[in-house]
Design a protein around this motif. Structure first.
Motif, PDB file in Angstrom:
ATOM      1  N   THR A  24      40.672  83.473  19.125  1.00 55.38           N
ATOM      2  CA  THR A  24      41.669  84.541  19.267  1.00 55.38           C
ATOM      3  C   THR A  24      43.018  84.122  18.712  1.00 55.38           C
ATOM      4  O   THR A  24      43.651  84.847  17.919  1.00 55.38           O
ATOM      5  N   ALA A  25      43.496  82.946  19.114  1.00 61.27           N
ATOM      6  CA  ALA A  25      44.816  82.485  18.673  1.00 61.27           C
ATOM      7  C   ALA A  25      44.853  82.270  17.165  1.00 61.27           C
ATOM      8  O   ALA A  25      45.773  82.749  16.477  1.00 61.27           O
ATOM      9  N   LEU A  26      43.849  81.563  16.637  1.00 57.16           N
ATOM     10  CA  LEU A  26      43.833  81.289  15.201  1.00 57.16           C
ATOM     11  C   LEU A  26      43.578  82.562  14.406  1.00 57.16           C
ATOM     12  O   LEU A  26      44.069  82.711  13.278  1.00 57.16           O
ATOM     13  N   GLY A  27      42.819  83.493  14.970  1.00 55.24           N
ATOM     14  CA  GLY A  27      42.598  84.771  14.294  1.00 55.24           C
ATOM     15  C   GLY A  27      43.875  85.577  14.170  1.00 55.24           C
ATOM     16  O   GLY A  27      44.156  86.180  13.123  1.00 55.24           O
ATOM     17  N   MET A  28      44.684  85.609  15.234  1.00 56.65           N
ATOM     18  CA  MET A  28      45.964  86.312  15.178  1.00 56.65           C
ATOM     19  C   MET A  28      46.895  85.669  14.148  1.00 56.65           C
ATOM     20  O   MET A  28      47.596  86.356  13.401  1.00 56.65           O
ATOM     21  N   VAL A  29      46.881  84.350  14.120  1.00 55.44           N
ATOM     22  CA  VAL A  29      47.716  83.643  13.145  1.00 55.44           C
ATOM     23  C   VAL A  29      47.246  83.939  11.725  1.00 55.44           C
ATOM     24  O   VAL A  29      48.065  84.106  10.805  1.00 55.44           O
ATOM     25  N   ALA A  30      45.935  84.005  11.528  1.00 58.87           N
ATOM     26  CA  ALA A  30      45.396  84.315  10.206  1.00 58.87           C
ATOM     27  C   ALA A  30      45.874  85.680   9.729  1.00 58.87           C
ATOM     28  O   ALA A  30      46.275  85.850   8.568  1.00 58.87           O
ATOM     29  N   LEU A  31      45.834  86.671  10.613  1.00 61.59           N
ATOM     30  CA  LEU A  31      46.303  88.006  10.251  1.00 61.59           C
ATOM     31  C   LEU A  31      47.791  87.995   9.889  1.00 61.59           C
ATOM     32  O   LEU A  31      48.215  88.617   8.907  1.00 61.59           O
ATOM     33  N   LEU A  32      48.576  87.280  10.696  1.00 60.50           N
ATOM     34  CA  LEU A  32      50.008  87.160  10.402  1.00 60.50           C
ATOM     35  C   LEU A  32      50.226  86.507   9.047  1.00 60.50           C
ATOM     36  O   LEU A  32      51.077  86.930   8.258  1.00 60.50           O
ATOM     37  N   GLY A  33      49.445  85.461   8.771  1.00 62.17           N
ATOM     38  CA  GLY A  33      49.564  84.770   7.495  1.00 62.17           C
ATOM     39  C   GLY A  33      49.236  85.660   6.309  1.00 62.17           C
ATOM     40  O   GLY A  33      49.911  85.611   5.264  1.00 62.17           O
ATOM     41  N   LEU A  34      48.227  86.492   6.449  1.00 62.14           N
ATOM     42  CA  LEU A  34      47.861  87.410   5.367  1.00 62.14           C
ATOM     43  C   LEU A  34      48.978  88.418   5.113  1.00 62.14           C
ATOM     44  O   LEU A  34      49.256  88.781   3.960  1.00 62.14           O
ATOM     45  N   VAL A  35      49.633  88.868   6.183  1.00 61.26           N
ATOM     46  CA  VAL A  35      50.749  89.804   6.034  1.00 61.26           C
ATOM     47  C   VAL A  35      51.909  89.144   5.293  1.00 61.26           C
ATOM     48  O   VAL A  35      52.488  89.727   4.361  1.00 61.26           O
ATOM     49  N   VAL A  36      52.256  87.921   5.699  1.00 63.20           N
ATOM     50  CA  VAL A  36      53.354  87.200   5.037  1.00 63.20           C
ATOM     51  C   VAL A  36      53.016  86.948   3.571  1.00 63.20           C
ATOM     52  O   VAL A  36      53.866  87.095   2.680  1.00 63.20           O
ATOM     53  N   ALA A  37      51.754  86.566   3.294  1.00 65.69           N
ATOM     54  CA  ALA A  37      51.324  86.310   1.917  1.00 65.69           C
ATOM     55  C   ALA A  37      51.523  87.536   1.046  1.00 65.69           C
ATOM     56  O   ALA A  37      51.925  87.428  -0.128  1.00 65.69           O
ATOM     57  N   ALA A  38      51.260  88.724   1.601  1.00 66.59           N
ATOM     58  CA  ALA A  38      51.397  89.951   0.819  1.00 66.59           C
ATOM     59  C   ALA A  38      52.850  90.391   0.681  1.00 66.59           C
ATOM     60  O   ALA A  38      53.279  90.827  -0.396  1.00 66.59           O
ATOM     61  N   LEU A  39      53.630  90.261   1.755  1.00 66.15           N
ATOM     62  CA  LEU A  39      55.005  90.740   1.733  1.00 66.15           C
ATOM     63  C   LEU A  39      55.893  89.946   0.774  1.00 66.15           C
ATOM     64  O   LEU A  39      56.882  90.480   0.249  1.00 66.15           O
ATOM     65  N   GLY A  40      55.575  88.687   0.563  1.00 66.93           N
ATOM     66  CA  GLY A  40      56.435  87.861  -0.286  1.00 66.93           C
ATOM     67  C   GLY A  40      56.225  88.061  -1.774  1.00 66.93           C
ATOM     68  O   GLY A  40      57.051  87.610  -2.583  1.00 66.93           O
ATOM     69  N   VAL A  41      55.164  88.767  -2.174  1.00 67.54           N
ATOM     70  CA  VAL A  41      54.819  88.880  -3.595  1.00 67.54           C
ATOM     71  C   VAL A  41      55.932  89.496  -4.447  1.00 67.54           C
ATOM     72  O   VAL A  41      56.282  88.951  -5.505  1.00 67.54           O
TER      73      VAL A  41
END
Length: 407
Positions: free
Chosen positions: A166-183
């Protein structure tokens, strides 16, 4: 036009900060969950130690692969893809239920981490070139701050009883959002630089300089690895410090490292990268020697603090020099330096551990002191070459009178 360029460069710098922080956060959140994952899979420390080598192997492969890709396609493409890979892979250890699945998960996480490490550093070199002054150390400090944030978040989610998945899954989702927003803020690839005016002999000599930079990264990052793994053990085993006090040794080192990197760019802009490496490695050697030979716990803590402060600005200067040595091969050169340096982090525990069977730990710690002295003596390798596109030093600014972007 100038304001538009300045604005885009500032946005690119902020995006680079975000990717460095994300990388530190992703790796930090995994580190926090290591004990829980270890119990879930049902393995012991020896097995975990072997599995962690797969994390390092994956990172090394990722670094060597993504460097040339960054040169070919540009960091604007490679950075977000690498960030997405690293973010997506961080959940895999939390889903592992066996030694084999954990091994594959760590290999994938290491690969994503290695890709992101080189890609974001290659983009940081591009941003630094735009600013025409040193900004690399602050990016590395942000990576450290990301790890600190991960420790705080991980401690909270563990206290809430969240499972690793659960914890790592939430972090993964957050990471994907940051990866996209910075483009959108990332800089576009630069046009290939002309080789006109470059002497062929000078170009052939460039790889030798890059490998020397990589060798210094190996030595200095090995020293960092020694602090990560042996500083607390040094206080506990050599000076008989209580466990809580012993933990302060690594805390002092890491804090000094982070603070030092926050101010190292201004020092490098004022005095140049050669001074940062020469005096930084020299101060680091003095600090570690003080810690190793001190019979008192407070003085040893001071020594570990000085060690961290001295080393703080050294490795970022090596990455910067590698990226600026040949603008057409910045990614590949950063990959060489980062890859060999990462092997140094892994080699630190492997070298120090066996040597403790031959001599006391405090005496063995004098070996990285020697490495720091060697790095200080080789500091002239950071002096800009006639054929390189290195950023101006303080001395060159004083000569030609050109201004630099200061914000």
């Amino acid at each position: 036009m100038f304001e538009s360029m300045h604005s885009s460069l500032r946005a690119a710098r902020l995006a680079t900060f975000a990717y460095f922080a994300l990388n530190g956060f992703l790796i930090g959140i995994w580190v926090v969950h290591i004990p829980v994952v270890e119990r879930r899979v049902g393995i012991g420390h020896p097995t975990l130690g072997w599995l962690l080598l797969l994390l390092g192997a994956g990172a090394f492969v990722g670094m060597r692969l993504v460097g040339p890709l960054a040169d070919r396609f540009g960091a604007r493409i490679v950075v977000p893809v690498s960030a997405a890979l690293c973010a997506g892979a961080v959940v895999l250890p939390g889903l592992s239920v066996s030694v084999w699945t954990l091994g594959v998960s760590l290999l994938a996480l290491g690969f994503g981490n290695g890709c992101l490490d080189v890609a974001m550093n290659a983009h940081a070199v591009q941003v630094e070139h735009g600013y025409q002054r040193s900004v690399m150390s602050a990016f590395h400090a942000t990576y450290s701050l990301g790890g600190v944030l991960a420790a705080l978040v991980g401690a909270r989610t563990l206290s809430w009883g969240w499972s690793p998945a659960t914890a790592l899954g939430m972090v993964a989702l957050l990471g994907l959002v940051v990866a996209a927003l910075g483009v959108p803020a990332l800089l576009r690839p630069e046009k290939p630089h002309s080789a006109v005016g470059f002497e062929q002999g000078t170009r052939r000599a460039t790889p030798r300089r890059i490998w020397l930079l990589a060798g210094l990264a190996l030595l200095l990052m090995l020293c960092e690895g020694v602090a990560n793994d042996w500083s607390a053990l040094h206080l506990r085993d050599v000076l008989s410090a209580p466990a809580a006090t012993a933990a302060l040794a690594y805390g002092a080192f890491a804090t000094a490292m982070t603070v030092g990197r926050l101010v190292a760019d201004r020092v490098a802009t004022r005095f140049g990268p050669v001074a940062i490496l020469r005096y930084g490695a020299g101060v680091g050697a003095l600090g570690l020697m003080t810690a190793a030979l001190s019979p008192w716990i407070p003085l040893a803590l001071v020594g570990w603090t000085v060690f961290g402060a001295g080393l703080s600005g050294c490795v970022p200067q090596l990455f910067s020099a590698a990226g600026h040595a040949d603008r057409n091969a910045a990614g590949a050169n950063v990959a060489r330096v980062a890859g060999l340096g990462y092997l140094g982090v892994l080699a630190g525990p492997a070298i120090i551990g066996p040597l403790t069977h031959l001599a006391p730990l405090n005496i063995v710690l004098l070996l990285p002191v020697v490495f720091c002295v060697v790095a200080a003596g080789a500091a002239n390798v950071l002096r800009p070459q006639p054929s390189s596109a290195a950023i101006p030093t303080a001395q060159s600014d004083a000569v030609d009178g050109r201004g630099a972007l200061r914000s």
